[in-house]
Scaffold this motif. Structure first.
Motif, PDB file in Angstrom:
ATOM      1  N   LEU A  23       0.851  -1.190   0.000  1.00 17.76           N
ATOM      2  CA  LEU A  23       0.000   0.000   0.000  1.00 17.76           C
ATOM      3  C   LEU A  23       0.887   1.240   0.000  1.00 17.76           C
ATOM      4  CD1 LEU A  23      -2.655  -1.045   2.683  1.00 17.76           C
ATOM      5  CD2 LEU A  23      -3.018  -0.946   0.206  1.00 17.76           C
ATOM      6  N   THR A  24       0.470   2.259  -0.728  1.00 21.92           N
ATOM      7  CA  THR A  24       1.218   3.516  -0.728  1.00 21.92           C
ATOM      8  C   THR A  24       0.974   4.245   0.582  1.00 21.92           C
ATOM      9  OG1 THR A  24      -0.587   4.801  -1.688  1.00 21.92           O
ATOM     10  CG2 THR A  24       0.915   3.689  -3.225  1.00 21.92           C
ATOM     11  N   MET A  25       1.774   5.244   0.845  1.00 23.51           N
ATOM     12  CA  MET A  25       1.605   6.003   2.072  1.00 23.51           C
ATOM     13  C   MET A  25       0.230   6.668   2.103  1.00 23.51           C
ATOM     14  SD  MET A  25       3.013   6.568   4.925  1.00 23.51           S
ATOM     15  CE  MET A  25       4.620   5.858   4.542  1.00 23.51           C
ATOM     16  N   GLY A  26      -0.213   7.158   0.944  1.00 25.77           N
ATOM     17  CA  GLY A  26      -1.544   7.766   0.883  1.00 25.77           C
ATOM     18  C   GLY A  26      -2.634   6.759   1.210  1.00 25.77           C
ATOM     19  N   GLU A  63       8.622  -3.683   4.614  1.00 21.58           N
ATOM     20  CA  GLU A  63       9.608  -3.129   3.706  1.00 21.58           C
ATOM     21  C   GLU A  63       8.966  -2.234   2.646  1.00 21.58           C
ATOM     22  OE1 GLU A  63      12.981  -6.608   3.638  1.00 21.58           O
ATOM     23  OE2 GLU A  63      11.260  -6.858   2.301  1.00 21.58           O
ATOM     24  N   LYS A  64       9.798  -1.379   2.053  1.00 22.41           N
ATOM     25  CA  LYS A  64       9.354  -0.539   0.942  1.00 22.41           C
ATOM     26  C   LYS A  64       9.609  -1.301  -0.348  1.00 22.41           C
ATOM     27  CE  LYS A  64      11.664   3.205  -0.214  1.00 22.41           C
ATOM     28  NZ  LYS A  64      12.160   4.622  -0.201  1.00 22.41           N
ATOM     29  N   LEU A  65       8.556  -1.536  -1.131  1.00 25.32           N
ATOM     30  CA  LEU A  65       8.680  -2.274  -2.377  1.00 25.32           C
ATOM     31  C   LEU A  65       9.189  -1.358  -3.492  1.00 25.32           C
ATOM     32  CD1 LEU A  65       5.365  -4.365  -2.290  1.00 25.32           C
ATOM     33  CD2 LEU A  65       7.599  -4.971  -1.364  1.00 25.32           C
ATOM     34  N   PRO A  66       9.893  -1.905  -4.470  1.00 27.73           N
ATOM     35  CA  PRO A  66      10.447  -1.103  -5.570  1.00 27.73           C
ATOM     36  C   PRO A  66       9.369  -0.755  -6.601  1.00 27.73           C
ATOM     37  CG  PRO A  66      11.027  -3.397  -5.884  1.00 27.73           C
ATOM     38  CD  PRO A  66      10.328  -3.323  -4.560  1.00 27.73           C
ATOM     39  N   THR A  67       8.397   0.030  -6.209  1.00 27.62           N
ATOM     40  CA  THR A  67       7.298   0.415  -7.092  1.00 27.62           C
ATOM     41  C   THR A  67       7.225   1.939  -7.181  1.00 27.62           C
ATOM     42  OG1 THR A  67       5.745   0.422  -5.225  1.00 27.62           O
ATOM     43  CG2 THR A  67       5.953  -1.637  -6.490  1.00 27.62           C
ATOM     44  N   ARG A  68       6.437   2.398  -8.125  1.00 27.49           N
ATOM     45  CA  ARG A  68       6.189   3.833  -8.261  1.00 27.49           C
ATOM     46  C   ARG A  68       4.688   4.079  -8.277  1.00 27.49           C
ATOM     47  NH1 ARG A  68      10.092   7.171 -12.288  1.00 27.49           N
ATOM     48  NH2 ARG A  68      11.921   7.248 -10.919  1.00 27.49           N
ATOM     49  N   PRO A  69       4.178   4.828  -7.315  1.00 24.59           N
ATOM     50  CA  PRO A  69       4.871   5.346  -6.133  1.00 24.59           C
ATOM     51  C   PRO A  69       5.240   4.204  -5.182  1.00 24.59           C
ATOM     52  CG  PRO A  69       2.512   5.694  -5.939  1.00 24.59           C
ATOM     53  CD  PRO A  69       2.731   5.162  -7.321  1.00 24.59           C
ATOM     54  N   PRO A  70       6.129   4.463  -4.221  1.00 28.32           N
ATOM     55  CA  PRO A  70       6.573   3.411  -3.296  1.00 28.32           C
ATOM     56  C   PRO A  70       5.403   2.809  -2.514  1.00 28.32           C
ATOM     57  CG  PRO A  70       7.973   5.344  -3.124  1.00 28.32           C
ATOM     58  CD  PRO A  70       6.798   5.747  -3.953  1.00 28.32           C
ATOM     59  N   GLN A  71       5.453   1.492  -2.365  1.00 28.72           N
ATOM     60  CA  GLN A  71       4.464   0.788  -1.546  1.00 28.72           C
ATOM     61  C   GLN A  71       5.166   0.134  -0.354  1.00 28.72           C
ATOM     62  OE1 GLN A  71       2.537  -2.030  -4.138  1.00 28.72           O
ATOM     63  NE2 GLN A  71       1.247  -0.473  -5.116  1.00 28.72           N
ATOM     64  N   TYR A  72       4.408  -0.021   0.728  1.00 29.97           N
ATOM     65  CA  TYR A  72       4.941  -0.620   1.946  1.00 29.97           C
ATOM     66  C   TYR A  72       4.150  -1.892   2.242  1.00 29.97           C
ATOM     67  CZ  TYR A  72       7.191   3.898   2.312  1.00 29.97           C
ATOM     68  OH  TYR A  72       7.948   5.018   2.040  1.00 29.97           O
TER      69      TYR A  72
END
Length: 341
Positions: A28-31, A64-73
């Motif tokens: 999930l993104t921070m938003g 962990e932070k996944l290598p996606t755009r935008p970053p997902q956790y």
């Protein structure tokens, strides 16, 4: 307006969100995390969530932070992979020793350990041919009670139920009350069995646990279970001698010599395990292998040999060969009698 009282529960809700909605492949993104917390009535800022993730990682969770755009956790490590979950659920569905109700409950509990996305995958279950479930819901609680009695060295009392045919109908019969010293719980041929010392009969006995009812631990110190020579002997031999069925007697132990077609050796190894190591081979060639294995002779063993269609033959001792021939002769006579009738 957001419920400020829930702010103290923020870390718990955040962990729940990670557990339910994320895994190693999707986060999930921070938003999105802020929106999910808002649904629980919790206002959150990015900075505070970063701090919460740090706390959860320090606690032992792997977020962990996944290598996606935008970053997902995402919660990337759960202890079980998708394959592990599928294996556990398939094992539950295949187990005859538990009831349908218990199987459904266990499946639900297993699935709750996975993310929502993986739970969707787990709905695609395998088909288990000929699946038959126990009608008793007491098997697992009974197993727990037996293990407690073993650890506390206490006896148990129970009723043992059998089935019979009465006036053309299958009926359940409750035999006399049993008082035994539990020694071992085994899972064999899709059922749980109790190996126990029967004080009244002065011998080791086997009981199907799904046929046991009204099981109670005896708290009286005067009946405290004690080990004897027969119990110690049973513990030493359990697992070292192959059984065909749990209801075997010590006097039926025999060192059998089996002549096996080389292309069937894997089937024999599956049945006898470590007894088929090379050092146990009497002779071998490209066509046949001769092995010696310790086993409990029984009609089930003879039936297994017969089912191999000559690919497995009993080569010794002579007394075992003769008993096998008598077994085949008796089966043949029974078949002839049945056909004539």
């Amino acid at each position: 307006m957001a419920n400020k009282g829930k702010s103290k529960q923020k870390l718990l809700y955040l962990l729940q969100i990670f557990e339910q909605e994320t895994d190693a492949e999707r986060g999930l993104t921070m938003g999105q995390l802020i929106d999910r917390l808002s649904e629980y009535g919790i206002d959150a800022e990015r900075k505070s969530i970063y701090e919460d993730i740090k706390v959860l990682n320090e606690f032992g969770k792997t977020i962990e932070k996944l290598p996606t755009r935008p970053p997902q956790y995402a919660l990337t490590q759960r202890g079980f992979s998708t394959g592990d979950f599928m294996l556990m659920i398939d094992a539950v569905q295949s187990c005859k020793a538990i009831s349908e109700k218990q199987a459904r409950m266990l499946e639900t509990n297993i699935k709750q350990l996975a993310s929502n996305r993986i739970q969707e995958k787990l709905r695609k279950t395998i088909h288990v041919a000929g699946r038959i479930k126990s009608k008793s819901d007491s098997v697992l609680p009974t197993v727990d009670a037996i293990h407690q009695a073993i650890s506390e060295r206490k006896q148990i009392v129970f009723n043992y139920n059998t089935t019979s045919v009465n006036k053309g109908k299958i009926a359940f019969k409750v035999e006399e009350e049993r008082i035994v010293t539990p020694v071992l719980v085994a899972y064999d041929s899709d059922f749980y069995y109790l190996s126990a010392w029967d004080e009244k009969k002065q011998e080791m006995r086997e009981f199907r646990i799904d046929r046991m009812s009204d099981v109670h631990i005896i708290e009286d110190e005067e009946t405290r279970a004690t080990e004897n020579t027969e119990i110690r002997k049973f513990r030493d031999e359990e697992g070292k001698i192959t059984k065909f069925g749990r209801f075997a007697r010590d006097e039926d132990i025999v060192l059998a010599k089996l002549l096996v077609s080389s292309d069937k050796i894997s089937i024999v190894m599956d049945r006898f395990g470590s007894q088929c190591e090379k050092k146990k081979l009497v002779s071998y060639s490209d066509e046949q292998v001769t092995i010696e294995v310790r086993l409990y002779k029984s009609d089930q063993f003879f039936g297994w040999v017969a089912s191999m269609g000559g690919e497995v033959q009993i080569a010794g001792p002579e007394s075992l060969v003769e008993e096998y021939q008598d077994y085949l002769g008796a089966r043949l006579e029974e078949e002839k009698k049945f056909v004539q009738e």
